[in-house]
Design a protein around this motif. Structure first.
Motif, short mmCIF file in Angstrom:
data_model
loop_
_atom_site.label_atom_id
_atom_site.label_comp_id
_atom_site.label_asym_id
_atom_site.label_seq_id
_atom_site.Cartn_x
_atom_site.Cartn_y
_atom_site.Cartn_z
N GLU B 10 50.63 55.01 16.60
CA GLU B 10 51.33 54.90 17.99
C GLU B 10 52.11 53.57 18.01
OE1 GLU B 10 49.98 57.30 21.05
OE2 GLU B 10 50.97 56.12 22.51
N PRO B 11 51.37 52.42 17.93
CA PRO B 11 52.09 51.21 18.02
C PRO B 11 53.31 51.05 17.03
CG PRO B 11 49.90 50.78 17.86
CD PRO B 11 50.09 52.31 17.71
N ALA B 12 53.37 51.36 16.00
CA ALA B 12 54.40 51.57 14.86
C ALA B 12 55.56 52.42 15.28
CB ALA B 12 53.91 51.86 13.34
N ILE B 13 55.08 53.61 15.92
CA ILE B 13 56.31 54.45 16.36
C ILE B 13 56.89 53.98 17.62
CG2 ILE B 13 56.50 56.81 17.25
CD1 ILE B 13 54.29 58.02 15.96
N ARG B 14 56.21 53.22 18.29
CA ARG B 14 57.14 52.76 19.60
C ARG B 14 57.83 51.50 19.06
NH1 ARG B 14 54.97 54.58 24.17
NH2 ARG B 14 52.69 55.59 24.03
N GLN B 42 66.02 39.01 15.12
CA GLN B 42 66.69 39.64 16.35
C GLN B 42 65.68 40.27 17.43
OE1 GLN B 42 70.04 41.86 15.00
NE2 GLN B 42 70.59 42.56 16.93
N LEU B 43 64.65 40.73 16.78
CA LEU B 43 63.69 41.55 17.72
C LEU B 43 62.46 40.88 18.01
CD1 LEU B 43 63.77 45.12 16.00
CD2 LEU B 43 65.03 44.27 18.02
N ASN B 44 62.32 39.63 17.32
CA ASN B 44 60.89 39.04 17.62
C ASN B 44 59.79 39.65 17.39
OD1 ASN B 44 60.11 36.34 18.29
ND2 ASN B 44 59.73 37.00 20.43
N VAL B 45 59.80 40.60 15.95
CA VAL B 45 58.76 41.16 15.45
C VAL B 45 58.55 40.34 14.32
CG1 VAL B 45 57.70 43.39 14.93
CG2 VAL B 45 59.19 43.33 16.82
N ASP B 46 57.26 40.11 13.76
CA ASP B 46 56.94 39.69 12.56
C ASP B 46 57.66 40.49 11.48
OD1 ASP B 46 55.52 37.42 12.97
OD2 ASP B 46 53.62 38.24 12.32
N ALA B 47 58.26 39.92 10.56
CA ALA B 47 58.94 40.57 9.21
C ALA B 47 57.95 41.35 8.50
CB ALA B 47 59.64 39.52 8.29
N SER B 48 56.74 41.06 8.12
CA SER B 48 55.85 41.76 7.51
C SER B 48 55.59 42.91 8.21
CB SER B 48 54.50 40.96 7.34
OG SER B 48 54.03 40.52 8.40
N GLN B 49 55.47 42.88 9.53
CA GLN B 49 55.24 44.11 10.40
C GLN B 49 55.97 44.96 10.07
OE1 GLN B 49 52.32 44.35 13.04
NE2 GLN B 49 53.18 46.54 12.18
N LEU B 54 57.97 50.16 8.16
CA LEU B 54 59.05 51.07 7.55
C LEU B 54 58.54 51.84 6.14
CD1 LEU B 54 62.18 48.97 7.93
CD2 LEU B 54 61.70 51.06 9.14
N SER B 55 57.33 51.25 5.56
CA SER B 55 56.79 51.71 4.50
C SER B 55 56.03 52.99 4.90
CB SER B 55 55.85 50.69 4.05
OG SER B 55 54.57 50.59 4.46
N TYR B 56 55.67 52.98 6.09
CA TYR B 56 55.13 54.48 6.62
C TYR B 56 56.08 55.53 6.42
CZ TYR B 56 51.16 52.09 8.98
OH TYR B 56 50.19 51.46 9.47
N LEU B 57 57.30 55.14 6.45
CA LEU B 57 58.24 56.27 6.28
C LEU B 57 59.07 56.39 4.95
CD1 LEU B 57 58.44 55.65 9.52
CD2 LEU B 57 60.76 55.86 9.50
N ASN B 58 58.27 55.43 4.23
CA ASN B 58 58.62 55.55 2.65
C ASN B 58 59.81 54.97 2.44
OD1 ASN B 58 56.78 56.51 0.78
ND2 ASN B 58 56.94 58.37 1.88
N ILE B 59 60.37 54.03 3.49
CA ILE B 59 61.60 53.17 3.39
C ILE B 59 61.38 51.82 2.49
CG2 ILE B 59 63.51 52.16 4.46
CD1 ILE B 59 63.20 54.54 6.60
N LYS B 60 61.85 51.51 1.71
CA LYS B 60 61.37 50.39 1.01
C LYS B 60 62.64 49.43 0.64
CE LYS B 60 56.79 51.43 -0.72
NZ LYS B 60 56.71 52.75 -0.16
N GLY B 61 62.75 48.18 1.06
CA GLY B 61 63.76 47.28 0.82
C GLY B 61 63.79 46.75 -0.58
N LYS B 62 64.79 46.01 -1.20
CA LYS B 62 64.93 45.69 -2.50
C LYS B 62 64.89 44.24 -2.44
CE LYS B 62 67.39 49.59 -4.19
NZ LYS B 62 68.90 49.97 -4.17
#
Lengths: 212, 212
Positions: B10-14, B42-49, B54-62
């Protein structure tokens, strides 16, 4: 020391309005005393948790009798500040902003919206439920004149960052943010992010998972 | 397996709607690629977070390029379900209920309010922004006919418990509760408690503490 606002952890504060709602209902029904066990059954919160939360407010029940309903209601109301008038400005009177201004529930919970601000020439100079709408460029002196310390942010998400800066520059001390834009915390400024749409996301996701 | 709705905490969904808002802004600005570090700033959330969420959604950066903005927007939108139409009924069309019905933001985020229900003879038979208001006693068959699975609860707090039971008996699967009444969880029913007034309580408390 000001005992009006003891430090209470945020999760506990969030539960207090539930207790207040419960106690107000009991009062209407003519109930004079209530135990934490009885509140617990109604709200599905551990009785020990309830007792702990209320002890932060220096409210203690008596053995076998429980809490006095009238005293509990007063204690919760005093602590929560719902009976006071907190002056606020509404940033953005589009669909959501207008809806919040017309919601009399906010004033019942102590939020007194004294002015709206917008960029739209169609809105500026009008009034919504008796609340005047001003040009956003007048925010600084209007805010000072009105003595408002809270800004409710209901502008389109792409303007949220800019409007946040304008509010802080104008002397706003607390921001209640309804946009999906995440406002960064900074010293001296209270930020409450209430992205109601994030709750929708959680709900949709849980519904999708259940349908499997 | 339905891959449309993977389990995400849930915290990730939010946090996902924050990323979506950020990415939509970048898209408007013509940006094509973005790193988690840039979103983080921009959001003040850890980049690793962010990368983990996003990895939960199977979205991966290059490496070195980051995320493709258009793909990221689509992935977030698909997952969040904001582009779908979720039929809902509004329980209570008093001040807050009426405000929510008129907020076009909800439909933009996929909530399609198809009917309102109330007990007031003054409201029954009217319509709000094109949404018809029915007698609450008709909830059961109306809900079935409309095919709505979500109920938004915006009744007075003292009626919240009763209206919740009515909704569940009528076949509602998800309750979005705006009252300060805490609805107990139960199997098979999704409950989202969005007591906006609880946020006010936290804000007042923090302001009081700061004034000391």
């Amino acid at each position: 020391m000001d005992t009006r606002t003891p430090y209470v952890p945020e999760p506990a504060i969030r539960r207090l309005p539930w207790y207040l709602a419960c106690v107000q209902q009991l009062k209407c029904q003519g109930v004079e005393h209530v135990s934490s066990t009885a509140i617990s059954k109604q709200l599905n919160v551990d009785a020990s948790q309830i007792a702990k939360d209320l002890s932060y407010l220096n409210i203690k029940g008596k053995t076998r009798i429980g809490y006095e309903v009238a005293e509990l209601e007063k204690g919760l109301n005093d602590f929560l500040g719902f009976h006071l008038s907190h002056k606020a400005v509404m940033m953005g009177v589009g669909s959501l902003g207008r809806a919040l201004v017309t919601d009399s529930g906010l004033s019942r919970y102590g939020l007194n919206i004294v002015a709206g601000f917008d960029v739209s020439p169609r809105m500026i100079g009008t009034s919504i439920a008796g609340v005047p709408v001003y040009d956003i460029s007048e925010l600084s002196w209007r805010r000072e004149e009105l003595g408002a310390e809270i800004a409710v942010i209901a502008v389109p998400v792409e303007s949220a960052a800019k409007v946040t800066e304008m509010c802080i520059d104008a002397g706003i001390k607390a921001l209640w943010n309804f946009t999906p834009f995440h406002i960064k915390s900074r010293p001296g400024i209270i930020i409450e992010n209430t992205s109601i749409y994030a709750h929708l996301a959680v709900m949709y996701n849980r519904m999708g998972n259940q349908e499997k």
